[in-house]
Write a protein that holds these residues in place. Structure first.
Motif, short mmCIF file in Angstrom:
data_model
loop_
_atom_site.label_atom_id
_atom_site.label_comp_id
_atom_site.label_asym_id
_atom_site.label_seq_id
_atom_site.Cartn_x
_atom_site.Cartn_y
_atom_site.Cartn_z
N UNK A 1 33.06 -48.01 -29.67
CA UNK A 1 32.14 -48.57 -30.31
C UNK A 1 31.19 -47.43 -31.02
N UNK A 2 30.57 -47.88 -32.01
CA UNK A 2 29.59 -46.87 -32.84
C UNK A 2 28.52 -47.69 -33.73
N UNK A 3 27.45 -47.10 -33.65
CA UNK A 3 26.16 -47.74 -34.35
C UNK A 3 26.45 -47.04 -35.96
N UNK A 4 25.52 -47.24 -36.63
CA UNK A 4 25.54 -46.70 -38.02
C UNK A 4 25.55 -45.29 -38.20
N UNK A 5 25.18 -44.43 -37.39
CA UNK A 5 25.17 -42.89 -37.39
C UNK A 5 26.58 -42.69 -37.05
N UNK A 6 27.17 -43.29 -36.08
CA UNK A 6 28.62 -42.97 -35.82
C UNK A 6 29.43 -43.28 -36.89
N UNK A 7 29.34 -44.43 -37.53
CA UNK A 7 30.09 -44.79 -38.84
C UNK A 7 29.87 -43.62 -40.00
N UNK A 8 28.56 -43.31 -40.13
CA UNK A 8 28.41 -42.20 -40.99
C UNK A 8 28.92 -41.05 -40.85
N UNK A 9 29.11 -40.47 -39.38
CA UNK A 9 29.41 -39.29 -39.13
C UNK A 9 30.89 -39.28 -39.48
N UNK A 10 31.47 -40.25 -39.06
CA UNK A 10 33.03 -40.21 -38.89
C UNK A 10 33.44 -40.31 -40.49
N UNK A 11 32.91 -40.92 -41.37
CA UNK A 11 33.08 -41.10 -42.91
C UNK A 11 33.01 -39.60 -43.24
N UNK A 12 32.02 -38.86 -42.97
CA UNK A 12 31.59 -37.59 -43.42
C UNK A 12 32.41 -36.57 -42.85
N UNK A 13 33.00 -36.75 -41.79
CA UNK A 13 34.04 -35.80 -41.31
C UNK A 13 35.45 -35.88 -42.06
N UNK A 14 35.69 -37.16 -42.17
CA UNK A 14 37.09 -37.43 -42.69
C UNK A 14 37.10 -36.88 -44.29
N UNK A 15 35.98 -37.53 -44.86
CA UNK A 15 36.06 -37.25 -46.30
C UNK A 15 35.78 -35.78 -46.82
N UNK A 28 14.71 -43.55 -40.69
CA UNK A 28 14.62 -43.97 -39.13
C UNK A 28 15.26 -45.11 -38.69
N UNK A 29 15.60 -46.03 -39.77
CA UNK A 29 16.22 -47.38 -39.39
C UNK A 29 17.50 -47.38 -39.43
N UNK A 30 18.11 -46.84 -40.40
CA UNK A 30 19.34 -46.87 -40.61
C UNK A 30 19.97 -45.65 -41.51
N UNK A 31 21.44 -45.47 -41.39
CA UNK A 31 22.08 -44.24 -41.85
C UNK A 31 23.26 -44.67 -42.65
N UNK A 32 23.67 -44.16 -43.82
CA UNK A 32 24.86 -44.30 -44.53
C UNK A 32 25.48 -43.10 -45.04
N UNK A 33 26.23 -43.01 -46.11
CA UNK A 33 26.80 -41.80 -46.63
C UNK A 33 26.26 -41.65 -48.44
N UNK A 34 26.13 -40.42 -48.16
CA UNK A 34 26.30 -40.01 -50.06
C UNK A 34 27.67 -39.30 -50.14
N UNK A 35 27.98 -39.62 -51.36
CA UNK A 35 29.39 -39.01 -51.81
C UNK A 35 29.39 -38.65 -53.33
N UNK A 36 29.82 -37.32 -53.51
CA UNK A 36 30.03 -37.05 -55.09
C UNK A 36 31.57 -37.40 -55.35
N UNK A 81 16.12 -47.59 -47.79
CA UNK A 81 15.09 -46.49 -48.42
C UNK A 81 15.59 -44.97 -47.99
N UNK A 82 15.59 -44.20 -48.96
CA UNK A 82 16.00 -42.86 -48.57
C UNK A 82 14.97 -41.93 -48.09
N UNK A 83 14.98 -41.24 -46.81
CA UNK A 83 14.01 -40.39 -46.44
C UNK A 83 14.80 -38.97 -46.57
N UNK A 84 16.09 -38.93 -46.30
CA UNK A 84 16.76 -37.63 -46.13
C UNK A 84 17.97 -37.67 -46.88
N UNK A 85 18.70 -36.57 -47.03
CA UNK A 85 20.07 -36.58 -47.60
C UNK A 85 20.69 -35.14 -47.03
#
Length: 199
Positions: A1-15, A28-36, A81-85
């Motif tokens: 099981x994973x929360x949003x950070x786990x999803x985002x890190x797994x996607x980052x690692x694979x891609x 501070x509330x949520x994490x997702x992915x940036x992609x070019x 809302x984006x605080x960091x990338x």
């Protein structure tokens, strides 16, 4: 099981290992992915794309509405809302980049535009054409995106009224004869049909 950070890190690692410029964005509330992707910047939320929903056969499905969002799509969602990338660059190293490079709205990638799934305004024939193209490509779900929530709702009301009579007819004209379920997403302005292929 994973929360949003786990999803985002797994996607980052694979891609990143597949050669894509990818990273993690969030606050501070949520994490997702940036992609070019396809020469443009976009955002992907694999957490929100993995809803606790099931089709009529009890199988879970993915909501592709959250794949390839541009910055305006992102801001329409709660807690996005984006605080960091951070850009991983083939290995997550937390090199922070200036957020304006990826969130100014100057660059935008839209999954639906790139793949020809954007109907802009609703018309029965345009949705039929878009769905037919995807079905011929053997997609397990069919997606159409509109330029506004009002156009999405025009589609929903027209297609699903009268016990989904027009939607059933449209799916037949697309060539699909099996069962399906539909989901619409007002924030992303998308209508998605999940197909249940016969076994």
């Amino acid at each position: 099981d994973a929360v949003c950070a786990g999803y985002a890190m797994a996607f980052d690692y694979i891609m990143s290992r597949l050669g894509y410029q990818v990273g993690v964005a969030g606050n501070q509330s949520h994490v997702w992915n940036y992609m070019y992707w396809d020469s443009k910047d976009c955002f992907i939320d694999v957490t929100w794309g993995d809803p606790d929903l099931q089709n009529k056969k009890g199988k879970s499905f993915i909501d592709y509405s959250y794949m390839g969002m541009d910055y305006s799509d992102l801001l329409a969602l709660d807690d996005h809302y984006v605080e960091y990338t951070y850009i991983s660059g083939r290995g997550y190293d937390n090199n922070e980049v200036a957020s304006y490079e990826y969130t100014s709205g100057t660059y935008s990638a839209n999954y639906s535009d790139v793949n020809g799934y954007n109907a802009e305004q609703y018309s029965y024939d345009s949705v039929k054409s878009i769905f037919r193209k995807q079905y011929k490509n053997k997609n397990k779900s069919l997606i159409v995106k509109f330029d506004s929530e009002s156009e999405l709702m025009n589609a929903v009301y027209d297609l699903t009224g009268n016990n989904c009579k027009r939607l059933n007819r449209l799916m037949g004209k697309v060539g699909y004869k099996g069962s399906y379920c539909y989901v619409y997403n007002g924030a992303c302005k998308t209508l998605v049909m999940y197909l249940n292929p016969k076994k």
